[in-house]
Design an enzyme around this catalytic site. Structure first.
Site, PDB file in Angstrom:
ATOM      1  N   GLU A  64     101.690  37.201  52.208  1.00  0.00           N
ATOM      2  CA  GLU A  64     102.442  38.361  52.691  1.00  0.00           C
ATOM      3  C   GLU A  64     102.541  39.428  51.605  1.00  0.00           C
ATOM      4  O   GLU A  64     102.317  39.167  50.427  1.00  0.00           O
ATOM      5  CB  GLU A  64     103.852  37.933  53.114  1.00  0.00           C
ATOM      6  CG  GLU A  64     103.861  37.038  54.313  1.00  0.00           C
ATOM      7  CD  GLU A  64     105.257  36.609  54.747  1.00  0.00           C
ATOM      8  OE1 GLU A  64     105.344  36.001  55.819  1.00  0.00           O
ATOM      9  OE2 GLU A  64     106.253  36.876  54.031  1.00  0.00           O
ATOM     10  N   CYS A  73      96.643  36.487  57.101  1.00  0.00           N
ATOM     11  CA  CYS A  73      96.860  35.141  57.639  1.00  0.00           C
ATOM     12  C   CYS A  73      96.021  34.114  56.884  1.00  0.00           C
ATOM     13  O   CYS A  73      94.954  34.431  56.353  1.00  0.00           O
ATOM     14  CB  CYS A  73      96.472  35.100  59.111  1.00  0.00           C
ATOM     15  SG  CYS A  73      97.360  36.259  60.162  1.00  0.00           S
ATOM     16  N   GLU A  75      94.164  31.736  58.039  1.00  0.00           N
ATOM     17  CA  GLU A  75      92.846  31.542  58.618  1.00  0.00           C
ATOM     18  C   GLU A  75      91.841  32.547  58.057  1.00  0.00           C
ATOM     19  O   GLU A  75      90.727  32.184  57.670  1.00  0.00           O
ATOM     20  CB  GLU A  75      92.893  31.690  60.148  1.00  0.00           C
ATOM     21  CG  GLU A  75      93.746  30.652  60.831  1.00  0.00           C
ATOM     22  CD  GLU A  75      95.185  31.095  61.086  1.00  0.00           C
ATOM     23  OE1 GLU A  75      95.742  30.709  62.125  1.00  0.00           O
ATOM     24  OE2 GLU A  75      95.755  31.819  60.223  1.00  0.00           O
ATOM     25  N   CYS A 112      96.374  34.148  65.480  1.00  0.00           N
ATOM     26  CA  CYS A 112      96.497  35.477  66.080  1.00  0.00           C
ATOM     27  C   CYS A 112      95.133  35.977  66.547  1.00  0.00           C
ATOM     28  O   CYS A 112      94.085  35.415  66.202  1.00  0.00           O
ATOM     29  CB  CYS A 112      97.127  36.448  65.087  1.00  0.00           C
ATOM     30  SG  CYS A 112      96.029  36.984  63.740  1.00  0.00           S
TER      31      CYS A 112
END
Length: 164
Positions: A64, A73, A75, A112
């Site tokens: 973040e 993210c 992934e 996402c």
């Protein structure tokens, strides 16, 4: 008018212990990756582990940033690392898990749309499906063979890859 129907397929295991040893281990590697999460704002840690054809395992976690759109993210951190450093060693499977102290997570956390699109691009790049294990710590594991079941309308424009 033509009506179309899309069906998805995935396997659900009640616990990680029901998986074969390779998948079980990969889920535990994703759990280990949680330790490197930089998530001081959401306090929602996500870990990912990629199993490559050579047997090598890559770890990644969400990162973040106080300027929220600048984070990434787990992934995509994992997949971009693979693409930059190991693209000649195909991805066999990817495990993803999440944890927070703020509330219980009772089912696997899905990736996402941006991550799914990157997964789809990686499948195309390596010309083979990506097996995804979505692992809920102390809960079920969903196993998906190929991104098509997670994102049936992924974006591909073949003309973008054609030479002029």
């Amino acid at each position: 008018m033509t009506e179309h129907e899309i069906k998805i397929a995935f396997k659900e295991y009640d616990t990680v212990s029901e998986l074969n040893s390779q998948d079980h281990n990969l889920c535990l590697e994703a759990k280990k990756a949680l330790a490197t999460s930089h998530s001081p704002y959401s306090k929602f840690r996500v870990g990912a582990a990629l199993l490559l054809k050579s047997g090598k395992i890559l770890h990644a976690s969400n990162q973040e940033n106080v300027a929220y759109p600048s984070g990434l993210c787990a992934e995509r951190v994992a997949l971009f690392h693979w693409g930059a450093n190991h693209a000649d060693d195909p991805i066999v499977s990817m495990a993803v898990t999440a944890h927070t102290n703020d509330f219980p997570i009772l089912k696997p956390v899905t990736s996402c749309g941006s991550c799914l699109q990157v997964m789809a691009e990686c499948e195309k790049r390596q010309n083979s499906p990506l097996r995804v294990l979505l692992y809920c710590i102390n809960g079920p594991v969903w196993v998906i063979d190929g991104i098509q079941s997670l994102m049936p309308f992924m974006f591909f424009e073949e003309r973008l890859t054609q030479s002029t």
